[in-house]
Design an enzyme around this catalytic site. Structure first.
Site, PDB file in Angstrom:
ATOM      1  N   GLN A   1      -8.317  -6.601   4.349  1.00 19.68           N
ATOM      2  CA  GLN A   1      -7.339  -6.295   5.406  1.00 19.68           C
ATOM      3  C   GLN A   1      -6.067  -5.667   4.818  1.00 19.68           C
ATOM      4  O   GLN A   1      -4.965  -5.883   5.336  1.00 19.68           O
ATOM      5  CB  GLN A   1      -7.002  -7.550   6.210  1.00 19.68           C
ATOM      6  CG  GLN A   1      -8.090  -7.951   7.196  1.00 19.68           C
ATOM      7  CD  GLN A   1      -8.394  -6.854   8.205  1.00 19.68           C
ATOM      8  OE1 GLN A   1      -7.541  -6.061   8.577  1.00 19.68           O
ATOM      9  NE2 GLN A   1      -9.638  -6.793   8.641  1.00 19.68           N
ATOM     10  N   SER A   2      -6.209  -4.911   3.739  1.00 22.70           N
ATOM     11  CA  SER A   2      -5.042  -4.301   3.103  1.00 22.70           C
ATOM     12  C   SER A   2      -4.393  -3.235   3.990  1.00 22.70           C
ATOM     13  O   SER A   2      -5.039  -2.263   4.390  1.00 22.70           O
ATOM     14  CB  SER A   2      -5.469  -3.662   1.772  1.00 22.70           C
ATOM     15  OG  SER A   2      -4.437  -2.828   1.278  1.00 22.70           O
ATOM     16  N   ASN A   3      -3.119  -3.428   4.256  1.00 29.02           N
ATOM     17  CA  ASN A   3      -2.351  -2.398   4.974  1.00 29.02           C
ATOM     18  C   ASN A   3      -2.104  -1.207   4.071  1.00 29.02           C
ATOM     19  O   ASN A   3      -2.049  -0.062   4.515  1.00 29.02           O
ATOM     20  CB  ASN A   3      -1.003  -2.961   5.415  1.00 29.02           C
ATOM     21  CG  ASN A   3      -1.156  -4.152   6.320  1.00 29.02           C
ATOM     22  OD1 ASN A   3      -1.766  -4.059   7.369  1.00 29.02           O
ATOM     23  ND2 ASN A   3      -0.618  -5.289   5.897  1.00 29.02           N
TER      24      ASN A   3
ATOM     25  N   CYS B   1      -4.106  -0.041   1.688  1.00 25.43           N
ATOM     26  CA  CYS B   1      -5.301   0.816   1.623  1.00 25.43           C
ATOM     27  C   CYS B   1      -5.432   1.668   2.887  1.00 25.43           C
ATOM     28  O   CYS B   1      -5.762   2.854   2.817  1.00 25.43           O
ATOM     29  CB  CYS B   1      -6.551  -0.041   1.413  1.00 25.43           C
ATOM     30  SG  CYS B   1      -6.642  -0.724  -0.260  1.00 25.43           S
TER      31      CYS B   1
END
Ligand SMILES: *Cc1c(COP(=O)(O)O)cnc(C)c1O
Length: 322
Positions: free
Chosen positions: A71-73, A75
């Site tokens: 859930q990386s913002n 990335c």
């Protein structure tokens, strides 16, 4: 002039939060809306990428590679920046492939990123493998560090600090979520350059105080050198509060749920479960403990993260009453 491309809608607005201030009987609360930087739902990484992309393009890169959580913002914003500039994008995401394409992970797909999964232990090795494999097939990859937090990405928040001052906002406190250190280091550079008299307080999302300062202190020096200046800070001058890490990274607890609900119900502002929810929970606790004077101006710097709310892991619990 430091090279920079345009990705963000700037300046981001600063708003007052009178109803939340009243409810908490606290200081005068304001919010800087970096959730509105605009790139595929926005966030703080968009500012960093304006500088990182400029370097990638100067190096004639045709492919961006970076890593992060599912859930990386970070990335998701890298994938969007790559799309805007016609570059390829490979994301090394740590963890198991999710059953549903939800939240940021869904957006990564829509934005055309290629995804490689890795365990956390293997991440750095995987990144190098991917980088070398792409190079050997003729690509010119550009590696963006975790969270975009190096001297180039960090510059963005020295610039953002100046932007805030130009908007006529000079708070007594700035409070925000701090993790890979670039946002905080940049703000510290901005604060030092302008002889800011307020406090810049990072609420640690995952790392112990000492570990986060170990990143921020040298980064401050490196960022300022890029700006042709020499700014140093001591460990004591960097303010990190690590009391709100709870069950660890990405583990939303009752304090985060309460913070998300209060910001939504009193101000119509949506926080995220991993970063801004945690930092706001810290802010609310500090208000209740009487840390701030009622006459203080306290600016909460919203760093984005909206899509993670729509991951199943968080959705269900967010509707519970706390
Ligand atoms: C990455 C991120 C942060 C932390 O910023 P760092 O520069 O890594 O410390 C805070 N909030 C959100 C929403 C983020 O995505």
């Amino acid at each position: 002039m430091i090279p920079r491309v345009s990705l963000a809608i700037l300046p981001t607005p600063i708003e007052s939060m009178p109803h939340l201030s009243g409810h908490l009987r606290g200081p005068q609360l304001f919010i800087k809306r970096d959730d509105m930087t605009g790139l595929a739902t926005g966030g703080n990484k968009t500012r960093k990428l304006e500088f990182l992309l400029a370097e990638a393009i100067a190096q004639k890169a045709d492919l961006l590679i970076t890593a992060g959580a599912i859930q990386s913002n970070h990335c998701r914003q890298v994938a969007a920046a790559a799309a805007r500039y016609g570059l390829g994008c490979i994301l090394v995401l740590t963890g198991k492939p999710p059953e549903l394409p939800e939240g940021n992970f869904l957006l990564d797909h829509l934005l055309g990123a290629k995804i490689v999964f890795s365990s956390l232990e293997d991440r750095d090795r995987q990144l190098i493998n991917v980088f070398e494999a792409q190079q050997s097939t003729g690509y010119k990859p550009y590696l963006i560090p975790y969270g975009g937090s190096n001297a180039i990405g960090g510059l963005a928040y020295a610039d953002a600090f100046e932007e805030m001052l130009c908007q006529g906002m000079c708070p007594d406190w700035i409070v925000f979520a701090s993790s890979s250190g670039g946002t905080q280091a940049g703000m510290v550079v901005g604060a030092k350059r302008s002889e800011f008299s307020g406090s810049v307080l990072g609420i640690s999302v995952d790392a112990p105080e000492k570990a986060l300062k170990d990143v921020v202190v040298p980064l401050v020096k490196q960022i300022s050198e890029r700006m042709g200046e020499k700014i140093g800070v001591s460990y004591d001058e960097v303010l990190v509060n690590d009391h709100y890490i709870g069950a660890g990274y990405g583990m939303m607890g009752e304090p985060e749920i309460e913070a998300i609900q209060l910001f939504a119900r009193f101000e119509g502002i949506i926080l995220d479960p991993v970063y801004t929810g945690r930092a706001a929970a810290g802010l609310i606790d500090l208000i209740r403990k009487g840390t701030f004077k009622n006459s203080d101006k306290v600016l909460f710097w919203h760093t984005g993260g909206l899509p993670a709310l729509f991951a199943e892991k968080y959705q269900q619990r967010l509707t519970q009453q706390v």
